[in-house]
Design an enzyme around this catalytic site. Sequence first.
Site, PDB file in Angstrom:
ATOM      1  N   SER A  45      16.179 -59.020  -6.441  1.00  0.00           N
ATOM      2  CA  SER A  45      15.979 -58.557  -5.072  1.00  0.00           C
ATOM      3  C   SER A  45      14.520 -58.325  -4.741  1.00  0.00           C
ATOM      4  O   SER A  45      13.705 -58.013  -5.604  1.00  0.00           O
ATOM      5  CB  SER A  45      16.779 -57.275  -4.831  1.00  0.00           C
ATOM      6  N   LYS A  46      14.271 -58.492  -3.475  1.00  0.00           N
ATOM      7  CA  LYS A  46      12.926 -58.301  -2.936  1.00  0.00           C
ATOM      8  C   LYS A  46      12.464 -56.876  -3.229  1.00  0.00           C
ATOM      9  O   LYS A  46      11.337 -56.637  -3.623  1.00  0.00           O
ATOM     10  CB  LYS A  46      13.043 -58.524  -1.430  1.00  0.00           C
ATOM     11  N   ARG A  47      13.400 -55.942  -3.066  1.00  0.00           N
ATOM     12  CA  ARG A  47      13.059 -54.536  -3.241  1.00  0.00           C
ATOM     13  C   ARG A  47      12.618 -54.237  -4.679  1.00  0.00           C
ATOM     14  O   ARG A  47      11.750 -53.413  -4.923  1.00  0.00           O
ATOM     15  CB  ARG A  47      14.278 -53.674  -2.876  1.00  0.00           C
TER      16      ARG A  47
END
Length: 483
Positions: A253-255
Site C-alpha cells: 500500500s501507498k500508506r
Amino acid sequence: MKEVRTRFAPSPTGFMHLGGLRTALYNYLYAKKNGGKFILRIEDTDQERFVEGATEVIYDTLRSCGMEWDEGPDVGGAYGPYVQSDRKDLYLPYAKELVEKGAAYYCFCTKEELDERRAAAEARGEVFKYDKHCMHLSKEEIQQKLDAGVPYVIRMNAPTEGESSYEDVVFGKLTFPNDTLDDMVLIKQDGMPTYNFANVIDDHLMGITHVMRGMEYLSSTPKYNLLYNAFGWEIPEYVHLTTVMRDAQHKLSKRHGDAYYSDFIEKGYLKEALINYLALVGWNPGDDREFFTMDELVDVFDIHRLNNSPGIFDMQKLNWMNARYIAQMPFEDYLAAVTPWFDKAFEGMDRKMDYKRLAELLHSRTEVFNQVPDMVDFLREMPAFDKELYFNKKMKTSAETAGAALDLCIPVLEGIEDWSETVIHDAVMAKIAESGLKNGAVLWPLRIAISGKQSTPGGAFEIAYLLGKEETMKRLKASRADV
Ligand code: GLU
C-alpha cells in the site's frame, strides 16, 4: 508458430506499482524468451484527469530496469498509435458493428434513472445489474433519439443463461454462470471507449497473442471473450497473475510506502535486486537458484511455473538479496552510491570524514542504503550509552575494568602526531603487549568508549581514525570520567 506478442498496458497514474512492474517483467520475459515482441500501450481513456509526467514515469522505470519495448508510443511500430487517447476515433465503428450484429445496443438511460433502479433493486435486497431496458427500444425509437441528439452509451448484450468458460494458463479452466455477466458499457457518453471495450479492440488490432495481467480481470474475461466471438476474432491466451501482497492479508500500500517502485529506489534498493526479487514473487525457476540477471531470467522464464497462490513480497528476503547485490558492486560504484547517504548523515558537521575508508568498512554490511545514516551517525555525535555495554563475557570486560583500559590508551593516543590507522594500531598494540593484558580486554572498552555502540562498522582503530584525534580524545576523556 505464430510470433509471440505480449503487451504491458499501464494507465498513467504517475506511479509504477510493484505489481504492475512485475506484470511488465513477466510480459517482457515471455516475449524475449520466445523471440517475440513486447509492446507498450498507454491506457489513458478511463482516466479522470491528466497526470503531468505520468507516461515518463512508465518509460523511465521500464527503461532503467532494462525492459525495452519493441513497439510503443515513443518508438513506434506497425500497429500504432500506442496511446489509447490517440486511438479514440477507432472504437466507435467497432461498437456500431456489434450493434448491427445484435451483440450490443444503444442505451439512453440517464444517470438518475439508473440510480433510481439501483436503489429499488438494493431495497429488494438484489444486486443491481442493468436490466436491458433500452435493448427493447424499437429501431424507430432509437433513430429518433439519436437524431434528437439524446446522449447515449453503447452496452454489450450479455447472455443471461448458461455459462461461459475459458482456459487460463495459471488458473486452469474457469467457468462463470452467465447471469453474473452484466451488460457492460463499451462506449461512454463522451464517445470514449471503456477499458473493458478498448482492451479487446486494441489487443486484437495489435496482434497480441498472450494477455498477461492482474487477476482482478479474471471474472471480466468471459465478457471480453463474448466480444471476441461476436467479432469472429481469435481469443488470445490468458495468463492472469496473482496479486503481490505484503502478507497473507494485506496488499502493498501507498500508506506503508511499499507499493511503488520509486519508494524502493528512494530508500536505496538496487533496481537489479528489486527486479530479481520481483521475478520470484509469483514465479519459480523449478530449482533452488535465486540470483538472476535479466538475461538469465529471459533464459529460464516459463509461464507454466507461475504460481496461482498470492505472491508474498517478503521485505526481509528482499533486504537480504539487496545486500548481496550491494556487496557485489565494484567498490567505486558503491562509493558513488553511498556518498549521498554519507552527505545526509554528516551534513553540517565541522569535522572531515574519510568517505572512502568509511565506505570500505560498510560495503559488505549494507543491506539498504537508507540504513546507512543510522549506521554511521555515531561518528557524527557520541551517542548516550549504557555502561552495561562495557560488559563482554568473552573479553572479561565490564564497566569496572574499563577505567584501567582507558587509562592505558589515553596517554598513548595523546602522544600520536601522525593520526593514521597504522600508527594508532601499532601504538596501542605495543602498549597492550607491554601491559600484559589481553587485546580484547583493552580494545573492547576502547571501542565502546569512542562509539557508544555494541556493534559498529570497523573496530577501535578504524573508528578512532575516522573520528580524528581531537574528537577521539574528547570522547575518551568524557567516557573515562563516567567509569
Ligand atoms: N490499464 C489496465 C491497468 O492498468 C491494464 C490491464 C490490462 O493489462 O489489460 O490495470
